[in-house]
Every structure is written in structure tokens, then in C-alpha cells.
Design a protein around this motif. Structure first.
Motif, PDB file in Angstrom:
ATOM      1  N   ALA A   1       0.911  -1.193  -0.035  1.00  0.00           N
ATOM      2  CA  ALA A   1       0.216  -0.101   0.099  1.00  0.00           C
ATOM      3  C   ALA A   1       0.800   1.393   0.078  1.00  0.00           C
ATOM      4  O   ALA A   1       0.540   2.319  -0.499  1.00  0.00           O
ATOM      5  N   ILE A   2       2.013   1.218   0.827  1.00  0.00           N
ATOM      6  CA  ILE A   2       2.866   2.416   0.818  1.00  0.00           C
ATOM      7  C   ILE A   2       3.900   2.045  -0.485  1.00  0.00           C
ATOM      8  O   ILE A   2       4.008   0.963  -0.962  1.00  0.00           O
ATOM      9  N   ASP A   3       4.964   3.169  -0.386  1.00  0.00           N
ATOM     10  CA  ASP A   3       6.225   3.055  -1.343  1.00  0.00           C
ATOM     11  C   ASP A   3       6.758   1.620  -1.127  1.00  0.00           C
ATOM     12  O   ASP A   3       7.291   1.262   0.236  1.00  0.00           O
ATOM     13  N   PHE A   4       7.131   0.935  -2.183  1.00  0.00           N
ATOM     14  CA  PHE A   4       7.943  -0.240  -2.010  1.00  0.00           C
ATOM     15  C   PHE A   4       9.176  -0.400  -1.293  1.00  0.00           C
ATOM     16  O   PHE A   4       9.516  -1.099  -0.592  1.00  0.00           O
ATOM     17  N   ASP A   5       9.945   0.917  -2.003  1.00  0.00           N
ATOM     18  CA  ASP A   5      11.155   1.038  -1.466  1.00  0.00           C
ATOM     19  C   ASP A   5      11.339   1.409   0.204  1.00  0.00           C
ATOM     20  O   ASP A   5      12.061   0.732   0.902  1.00  0.00           O
ATOM     21  N   THR A   6      10.295   2.073   0.480  1.00  0.00           N
ATOM     22  CA  THR A   6       9.941   2.190   1.856  1.00  0.00           C
ATOM     23  C   THR A   6       9.745   0.861   2.835  1.00  0.00           C
ATOM     24  O   THR A   6      10.413   0.599   3.791  1.00  0.00           O
ATOM     25  N   GLU A   7       9.167   0.229   2.235  1.00  0.00           N
ATOM     26  CA  GLU A   7       8.617  -1.288   2.678  1.00  0.00           C
ATOM     27  C   GLU A   7      10.146  -2.099   2.632  1.00  0.00           C
ATOM     28  O   GLU A   7      10.290  -2.903   3.866  1.00  0.00           O
ATOM     29  N   LEU A   8      10.842  -2.057   1.822  1.00  0.00           N
ATOM     30  CA  LEU A   8      12.101  -2.810   1.736  1.00  0.00           C
ATOM     31  C   LEU A   8      12.934  -2.158   2.745  1.00  0.00           C
ATOM     32  O   LEU A   8      13.823  -2.954   3.370  1.00  0.00           O
ATOM     33  N   SER A   9      12.962  -0.962   2.914  1.00  0.00           N
ATOM     34  CA  SER A   9      13.949  -0.453   4.132  1.00  0.00           C
ATOM     35  C   SER A   9      13.462  -0.774   5.189  1.00  0.00           C
ATOM     36  O   SER A   9      14.439  -1.067   6.144  1.00  0.00           O
TER      37      SER A   9
END
Length: 365
Positions: free
Chosen positions: A166-174
Motif C-alpha cells: 500500500a505504501i512506497d515499495f522502497d520504504t517497505e524494503l527499507s
């Protein structure tokens, strides 16, 4: 008193709104069937999940009321121990109403047992043996998700399931990278749930990036009813894939077998409230075992009535894998019960009591 069967709904309020790829949940409506004949009584939860359940349809309220009237008018034969729900021609269309089927199964077991809260007499219920569960991490801003993770780990969880998509994928990866930098795979199992949020054209690349963090499995990476695309992902993904929403629309055993044989997932997620109850859940387990597919059981935001039933059924399977049964504490107005979470396990504490009377006083009596 005359035998009575009542159907009513109840709105559960989230303590903190829960974010998924389908939106933010602040309130969830659920339904109950309650039967009483003199001192004997039983209760079952019909867990309609708006926007997700197969029977989320305009005639649901009318249908559940008609089922309650039918059971009341056929009370003795319905609650005859030798009969099953499938025994009655008048209930033959319940495969189109899986949440009502789930509730009726509970209702009958509850009514027929001396203790109406005992549906499966296992060591979970009788001996306070805990069921290992995962900690659920809702979607939200980075700080919110990080605080949930820290809280769960401090509470002793060694398996976390994180909602993604639901949120930015790069943020989730971080966020996942940060978790792994502190807790290696031998200390913490990480599961992720995309709720079908990934586009089929970019899903594999995202799965490859997720695999850097030793992810145990991902639930429903792409939307349901894309069997061949999902099957291709299963063969190519570096992360094991579990089916969840994919199973909801399957309404008979032939569809079940065809889906599992076509996709050949690594796991399936069993939600009795969405699939149609315990008998259907048992069929899925048998089919999965025949095809060497793993499985675990998850609640679907039921109240403690439904969660209690699902937990007792789960304990009858003698599985050691962490299950998805930690949702009872999400609500500010849940029905008080003996269900308690301690050290990443769900327990039924015999010394605690149910507080069902306020609910019944308001809706039944």
C-alpha cells in the motif's frame, strides 16, 4: 420457553485503524446466530467481511434472518446430533453463503456441548496449551510500522507477518532491511502479505528484491483468479508463495482441486470464516497434504466468539507452525473472553470468564 433462534449484527471498533492494500479499517461489522431452548443455548459467528467475503451481497441480511427462522422452525431436527448442515435440502445453497455456513457449524457445536464455548475439546481448551502465533504488522507510515515491530518483538514474537503493497515499495524494503539487520533469520521469521497488490508484470522483480531479506513466504502477491500467472510465479519466485484470497471464490471440491493442481502453491492460508467453516477447511487440508502443499490457519478479524472456535479447531490439527490467530486484541469493544496472548502464544485461560451477557441483553432479550 419456546425454542428461539436470533440473528443480529455487531460493529467491532478497531483500537487503531489497520492499514491493508485494500484500504484502512476502522470498524468491522460481524453477525451472530444465537439459539436457546430453556437452559440450553449456543452461539455462532457469521463473519461477513465486507469487500472480501464471497457472500458480501445485498441480500445477506435477508438471508441470515431467513436461516434463523428456518432453524427455529426446525429446531429439534437441526440440533439432532446425527445430522449435519449438509443433511438439509433447505440449506443446500449455503455454499453461496460461506460466512453463514461457518456460523451454523459453530452454532450447532456450541448448542450441543455442555459448555457452549467448547467446540473442540483439545488440550488448548482443557489444559491451557498455547498455540504459537505470528505477530501482525499493519500498513502505515514508516514510524508507525517500526513501532509495531518493536512492540511485537518486545512481547516475545519470533514470527512476524507484515502487510505490504500500500505504501512506497522502497520504504517497505527499507523497513524489512532494518529488521533483518537486527534480527537474523535464525532469530526471527518474516512473512509478508501483499493482499494481491502486485501487478503481474512487475511481481517477479519485487519478489526477487524481497528475497534479499530471507522472507519465509508471501501471501497472494497478485490478485486472485489469475491461475496461470500465479502458477508461473510459483515456479520462478525465490520466495515461497501462499494462496489466500485465491481460495475465497472456490465454491466446490472440483474447483478446489483444479486451483491447487494448476497453481501448485507452496502454502495455502485457511480462513474458515471466509471458506465456509471447518468441514471445508478439513477438505482443504486433506487435498493440500495429497499435493504436498503446506498450510496454516488464520482468523479473518472475527470477534472472540469466532476466534475461539477457529483456535480450538486449529489446536485439533496438532501443528507446531505459527498460526495467524492474534487478532482478538485489535478491538476496543470485543467480547471479553478467556483468550489471552502470552509469549507469542494464544491461550484459553480457564480461570477467566466470558462476558457475553451485555451483548445478549442488548440484541436478544
Amino acid at each position: 420457553m419456546k425454542a428461539q433462534v436470533t440473528a443480529f449484527h455487531y460493529d467491532l471498533n478497531f483500537k487503531t485503524p489497520g492499514g491493508t492494500s485494500r484500504g484502512v479499517l476502522a470498524r468491522k461489522r460481524t453477525y451472530f446466530l444465537y439459539a436457546q431452548n430453556n437452559e440450553n443455548w449456543g452461539i455462532g459467528e457469521c463473519n461477513l467481511f465486507q469487500g472480501l467475503s464471497f457472500d458480501d451481497r445485498p441480500d445477506f441480511d435477508e438471508k441470515i434472518q431467513s436461516i434463523a427462522r428456518w432453524v427455529e422452525n426446525h429446531f429439534e431436527v437441526f440440533f439432532e446430533p446425527s445430522t449435519t448442515i449438509n443433511s438439509f435440502e433447505e440449506l443446500s445453497d449455503l455454499n453461496q453463503y460461506p460466512s453463514i455456513q461457518f456460523g451454523l457449524e459453530q452454532l450447532k457445536k456450541s448448542y450441543l456441548n455442555q459448555d457452549s464455548f467448547c467446540l473442540f475439546d483439545t488440550d488448548f481448551y482443557s489444559d491451557e496449551c498455547g498455540i504459537p502465533i505470528n505477530g501482525l504488522i499493519w500498513m502505515g507510515q514508516r514510524d508507525f510500522m517500526t513501532s509495531q515491530i518493536e512492540e511485537k518483538i518486545q512481547c516475545g514474537f519470533r514470527c512476524l507477518k507484515m502487510k505490504i503493497g500500500a505504501i512506497d515499495f522502497d520504504t517497505e524494503l527499507s523497513i524489512l532491511k532494518n529488521i533483518r539487520s537486527k534480527f537474523p533469520v535464525d532469530q526471527l521469521e518474516l512473512r509478508v502479505d501483499a493482499n494481491g497488490a502486485f501487478d503481474q508484470n512487475t511481481a517477479l522483480e519485487k519478489l526477487k528484491r524481497l528475497s534479499d531479506f530471507n522472507i519465509h513466504s508471501i501471501e497472494q502477491p497478485i490478485a486472485a483468479r489469475q491461475w496461470y500467472e500465479m502458477a508461473e510465479l510459483v515456479t520462478k519466485s525465490p520466495i515461497k508463495i501462499a494462496l489466500d484470497e485465491e481460495l475465497i471464490s472456490l465454491r466446490n471440491s472440483d474447483e478446489m482441486t483444479s486451483c491447487l493442481e494448476t497453481i501448485k502453491p507452496d502454502y495455502i492460508i485457511l480462513k474458515p470464516g471466509l471458506l465456509g467453516g471447518f468441514q471445508i477447511g478439513d477438505q482443504y487440508i486433506e487435498e493440500a497434504q495429497n499435493l504436498e502443499i503446506g498450510w496454516w490457519i488464520t482468523s479473518a478479524l472475527e470477534s472472540n466468539i469466532g476466534l475461539n472456535a477457529i483456535s480450538q479447531w486449529t489446536s485439533s490439527k496438532n501443528t507446531k507452525m505459527p498460526q495467524g490467530l492474534g487478532t482478538g486484541s485489535l478491538y476496543s469493544n470485543n467480547i471479553e473472553s478467556p483468550l489471552q496472548i502470552e509469549d507469542s502464544k494464544l491461550f484459553y485461560k480457564k480461570g477467566l470468564t466470558w462476558k457475553l451477557k451485555p451483548l445478549l441483553d442488548h440484541y436478544v432479550y
